[in-house]
Scaffold this motif. Structure first.
Motif, PDB file in Angstrom:
ATOM      1  N   MET A 115     -48.292  27.674  -9.810  1.00 23.98           N
ATOM      2  CA  MET A 115     -47.816  26.196 -10.569  1.00 23.98           C
ATOM      3  C   MET A 115     -48.476  25.236 -10.000  1.00 23.98           C
ATOM      4  O   MET A 115     -49.133  24.320 -10.522  1.00 23.98           O
ATOM      5  CB  MET A 115     -46.491  26.197 -10.641  1.00 23.98           C
ATOM      6  N   GLY A 116     -48.532  25.211  -8.565  1.00 22.30           N
ATOM      7  CA  GLY A 116     -48.856  23.775  -7.776  1.00 22.30           C
ATOM      8  C   GLY A 116     -50.283  23.692  -8.033  1.00 22.30           C
ATOM      9  O   GLY A 116     -50.448  22.595  -8.269  1.00 22.30           O
ATOM     10  N   HIS A 117     -51.212  24.600  -8.045  1.00 18.07           N
ATOM     11  CA  HIS A 117     -52.740  24.682  -8.452  1.00 18.07           C
ATOM     12  C   HIS A 117     -52.801  24.090 -10.048  1.00 18.07           C
ATOM     13  O   HIS A 117     -53.765  23.352 -10.122  1.00 18.07           O
ATOM     14  CB  HIS A 117     -53.410  26.017  -8.233  1.00 18.07           C
ATOM     15  N   SER A 118     -51.993  24.646 -10.682  1.00 15.89           N
ATOM     16  CA  SER A 118     -52.254  24.154 -12.046  1.00 15.89           C
ATOM     17  C   SER A 118     -51.905  22.762 -12.246  1.00 15.89           C
ATOM     18  O   SER A 118     -52.570  21.787 -12.771  1.00 15.89           O
ATOM     19  CB  SER A 118     -51.282  24.767 -13.112  1.00 15.89           C
ATOM     20  N   LEU A 119     -50.503  22.449 -11.569  1.00 11.32           N
ATOM     21  CA  LEU A 119     -50.177  20.923 -11.790  1.00 11.32           C
ATOM     22  C   LEU A 119     -51.473  19.999 -11.037  1.00 11.32           C
ATOM     23  O   LEU A 119     -51.704  18.958 -11.617  1.00 11.32           O
ATOM     24  CB  LEU A 119     -49.082  20.848 -10.769  1.00 11.32           C
ATOM     25  N   ALA A 120     -52.007  20.319 -10.034  1.00  2.43           N
ATOM     26  CA  ALA A 120     -53.044  19.479  -9.233  1.00  2.43           C
ATOM     27  C   ALA A 120     -54.294  19.334 -10.067  1.00  2.43           C
ATOM     28  O   ALA A 120     -54.713  18.618 -10.141  1.00  2.43           O
ATOM     29  CB  ALA A 120     -53.465  20.392  -7.962  1.00  2.43           C
ATOM     30  N   LEU A 121     -54.765  20.703 -10.784  1.00  7.44           N
ATOM     31  CA  LEU A 121     -55.775  20.504 -11.734  1.00  7.44           C
ATOM     32  C   LEU A 121     -55.660  19.505 -12.784  1.00  7.44           C
ATOM     33  O   LEU A 121     -56.497  18.780 -13.256  1.00  7.44           O
ATOM     34  CB  LEU A 121     -55.936  21.961 -12.445  1.00  7.44           C
ATOM     35  N   GLY A 122     -54.219  19.449 -13.437  1.00  6.82           N
ATOM     36  CA  GLY A 122     -53.939  18.494 -14.547  1.00  6.82           C
ATOM     37  C   GLY A 122     -54.239  16.987 -13.804  1.00  6.82           C
ATOM     38  O   GLY A 122     -54.648  16.241 -14.646  1.00  6.82           O
ATOM     39  N   VAL A 123     -53.463  16.931 -12.776  1.00  2.00           N
ATOM     40  CA  VAL A 123     -53.454  15.541 -12.234  1.00  2.00           C
ATOM     41  C   VAL A 123     -54.799  14.909 -12.007  1.00  2.00           C
ATOM     42  O   VAL A 123     -55.228  13.865 -12.099  1.00  2.00           O
ATOM     43  CB  VAL A 123     -52.432  15.355 -10.887  1.00  2.00           C
ATOM     44  N   GLN A 124     -55.703  15.981 -11.345  1.00  2.96           N
ATOM     45  CA  GLN A 124     -56.838  15.464 -10.981  1.00  2.96           C
ATOM     46  C   GLN A 124     -57.829  15.550 -12.120  1.00  2.96           C
ATOM     47  O   GLN A 124     -58.839  14.285 -12.162  1.00  2.96           O
ATOM     48  CB  GLN A 124     -57.834  16.753 -10.326  1.00  2.96           C
TER      49      GLN A 124
END
Length: 191
Positions: A79-88
């Motif tokens: 989930m952390g990776h998904s969240l990072a992708l979205g924020v980026q």
């Protein structure tokens, strides 16, 4: 009014469910459609909605609602990776509304209340609370963009919230839906 970007996390592997839970029929619709509809109803607060997913069906659903899609080619990173992708991928904004796509019982008014609260206190992390328990979705000020962009693994923003206890705006919500995400068959059939 503050510029908010919603990031919908919809790339999970549903390993505890045994099948893709986000596409499962929940009261007549794919489970993940409920959060999209909820965000659409709250579009007055949102200048952008990004759906982070891994499947073509998720992309098509996001586009049907007029939302942007961000493909996660490494969902196993959590989930952390998904969240990072979205924020980026997000445009400049004052805050990020982080929404889970496996919370179909979340009331439409809850997002409205959280966005309204964030607008009154835009420098703190806005978290919903029901019955003394913290739930989702959560709003992070833009000042956390760098930290959110660096997330990885399966914890999402949970550790960041724990570290920032002194900077939380806790909003009392009368919606048990903020606590109920659906991860297993027993969760699903408890509807």
């Amino acid at each position: 009014m503050k510029q908010l970007c919603a990031i919908v996390l919809a790339a999970g592997l549903s390993s505890r469910m045994g099948e893709n839970k986000l596409l499962m029929d929940y009261k007549g619709r794919p489970m993940s459609e409920y959060i999209l509809q909820n965000l659409k109803h709250n579009s007055m607060w949102l200048n952008e909605v990004l759906v982070v997913g891994r499947l073509q069906q998720t992309k098509e659903l996001a586009e049907r609602y007029g939302f942007n899609y961000v493909h996660n080619s490494q969902p196993e990173r959590g989930m952390g990776h998904s969240l990072a992708l979205g924020v980026q991928a997000a445009a400049q904004c004052d805050g990020f509304l982080l929404a889970l796509s496996d919370m179909p019982d979340l009331k439409t008014g809850t997002i409205h209340t959280l966005c309204q609260s964030f607008n009154q206190d835009p420098l703190r992390i806005t978290v919903p609370v029901y019955g003394g328990r913290r739930g989702n979705p959560v709003l992070f000020p833009a000042s956390y963009r760098e930290q959110l962009s660096a997330l990885d693994g399966d914890k999402g923003g949970r550790d960041l919230i724990r570290r920032e206890q002194q900077n939380l705006a806790r909003v009392q919500i009368y919606d048990a839906g903020i606590l109920r995400d659906i991860d297993t068959k027993s969760d699903f059939y408890a509807k």
